[in-house]
Design a protein around this motif. Structure first.
Motif: not given
Ligand SMILES: Cc1cc2nc3c(=O)[nH]c(=O)nc-3n(C[C@H](O)[C@H](O)[C@H](O)COP(=O)(O)OP(=O)(O)OC[C@H]3O[C@@H](n4cnc5c(N)ncnc54)[C@H](O)[C@@H]3O)c2cc1C
Length: 470
Positions: A76, A78, A141, A151, A197, A418
């Protein structure tokens, strides 16, 4: 460079392209850009990247992957914190063409597409004086953050992101479209809120919104690192009785060069207390007074800012291409003596390494631990070591730095971690996240919805607890 899987003929890829639209293979000029993840440590090399625009197309991609024996990986935002890229030759379902948020101000609800980013939800909700509590960086995402819990700055007041989630539209491992709410597939809805997920690809989310804004009241007080124990005492004593509207972090960092520190402090460890107050402006002074009762700070920054500005303030600092490693666990206490050693550890970090303790509780703790798959409802604090750097040569040393920081902080109290705050996600880490009872319940759910473990590139719950995933 990854190749299209040899078992996959061009006509199969063409078939998929006709059905789904945007399909990128390793021979495409855009492949390297399309396979990137936020964390430059992750080198993901799928043989096919699909960018569906509808849930039906997501389902087609899932069925295609399963027919051709391709491992499925989902993206989503990334931002994945965990080191999960999927095997070379996998099929990546990239939801970045499924962005968009619709807010209904009358019902105070938001409908969010599976590939939307936090910033979109923030902007759409604030346009109506509403908010969904999410994370702290706008380009994360909604998908990954929500399915793990969510959180951020407002959660003590408004609950976790999942506490405001009312529905998920999911594509399951056999390509069905399923809706999960408190009343439709309630057990699935339970699992989606904290281990989401594992059960499918979420193509849409619905959230309840809360009246809030436009300003968030904030403060940061910094102190010399050798006062860490005293400052922690001030923070810890107040955390348990602070009002819900106050989000609070205690931390140890290094004084940066352009942050208003005295010359003799720059580069040295500092302890800090930071707060976000999401209540009425006239209550801020009273509610934050106990946090200001400690020694004279080195620097004091107190004020109010539009929430939307706060939510994007770190977007550049956490730009794509960063390398990062995070370790964290929940705790109800932290040994004060460990903080001196942690200050020294932060001072000698080979790159940017910090240690923090976030106060949980408030609305987070008023939801029963059993109510969702998320663990940590009873924990007072989230304790975390975060490393950020750009030089690939520092990957090992910074990962070690984070693990070592958490060892200094003390043994894990066994009340969970977490899931979105940990880069280590082997079977033992997932077990430590959810604990025995939740793992058993999640495994049963997995047997119902994904018995072959098609969705395994995540903090994985194996369908059979005694048979860890490959
Ligand atoms: C810079 C940064 C700041 C962050 N800040 C916070 C914060 O303030 N609070 C917090 O709680 N977390 C935070 N995180 C952690 C973040 O919530 C997790 O890393 C989360 O998994 C990222 O989601 P994404 O969709 O961007 O990532 P992706 O890399 O796209 O996905 C992460 C995981 O989720 C799965 N996934 C994503 N979208 C879907 C979907 N639609 N359906 C099924 N599976 C899916 C993917 O398979 C993968 O395993 C942060 C991370 C970063 C890098």
């Amino acid at each position: 460079m990854a190749r299209t899987s040899p078992a996959l003929e061009t006509r199969h890829v063409d078939q998929l392209r006709r059905a789904v639209g945007d399909v990128i293979t390793p021979d495409h000029a855009t492949y390297d850009d399309a396979r990137r993840l936020w964390n430059a440590m992750h080198d993901r090399r799928p043989s096919i990247i699909v960018r569906p625009t509808t849930a039906t197309k997501v389902a087609t991609a899932v069925r295609f992957a399963r027919e051709h024996g391709l491992e499925i990986v989902v993206r989503s935002g990334g931002h994945s914190v965990s080191t999960l890229t999927g095997p070379e030759g996998c099929l990546l379902v990239d939801l970045s063409a499924m962005r968009g948020v619709e807010v209904d101000p009358r019902t105070r609800t938001a409908r969010v597409n599976g590939g939307a980013l936090l910033g979109e939800l923030d902007v759409a909700a604030q346009a109506h004086g509403l908010v969904c509590p999410v994370g702290v960086v706008g380009h994360t995402g909604v998908g990954g953050l929500t399915l793990g819990g969510g959180i951020g700055r407002l959660q003590r007041n408004f609950g976790l992101t999942i506490d405001n989630l009312t529905a998920v539209d999911l594509v399951t491992s056999d390509g069905r479209l399923v809706r999960a709410t408190e009343t439709e597939e309630p057990e699935l809805f339970w699992g989606l809120r904290g281990a989401g997920w594992n059960f499918g690809i979420a193509t849409g989310f619905e959230f309840r919104l809360q009246p809030f804004g436009p300003d968030l009241h904030r403060g940061v007080l910094t102190f010399p690192g050798n006062q860490a124990q005293d400052i922690w005492g001030v923070f810890r004593d107040y955390a348990g009785r602070a009002p819900d509207s106050l989000g609070m972090i205690f931390g140890i960092d290094r004084a940066g060069p352009d942050a208003g520190y005295r010359d003799d402090v720059v580069g040295r460890p500092i302890a800090f207390i930071a707060w976000n107050h999401s209540g009425a402006a006239e209550d801020v002074d009273r509610d934050t007074a106990p946090l200001r009762a400690g020694p004279e700070p080195l620097t004091t920054t107190i004020g109010s800012q539009p929430y939307l500005d706060v939510q994007t303030a770190h977007d550049l600092a956490f730009a794509w291409g960063t390398r990062s490693f995070i370790r964290s666990h929940y705790a109800n206490e932290v040994r004060p003596e460990a903080l001196d050693e942690l200050a020294e550890h932060v001072a000698t970090a080979p790159a940017e390494g910090s240690f923090s303790i976030t106060a949980l509780g408030g609305a987070i703790g008023r939801v029963a631990e059993e109510a969702t798959a998320f663990t940590g409802r009873t924990a007072a604090f989230d304790v975390s070591a975060d490393g950020f750097w750009t030089d690939p040569a520092q990957d090992d040393v910074m990962s070690y730095w984070c693990r070592r920081a958490m060892t200094i902080a003390g043994p894990e109290p066994g009340i969970g971690r977490y899931v979105n705050g940990n880069s280590d996600v082997g079977p033992e880490h997932t077990q430590a996240t959810y604990g025995d009872a939740k793992m058993a319940r999640l495994a049963a759910l997995k047997r119902t919805w994904d018995p072959d473990n098609a969705f395994r590139v995540n903090p994985n719950v194996a369908p059979q607890p005694d048979r860890p995933s490959a």
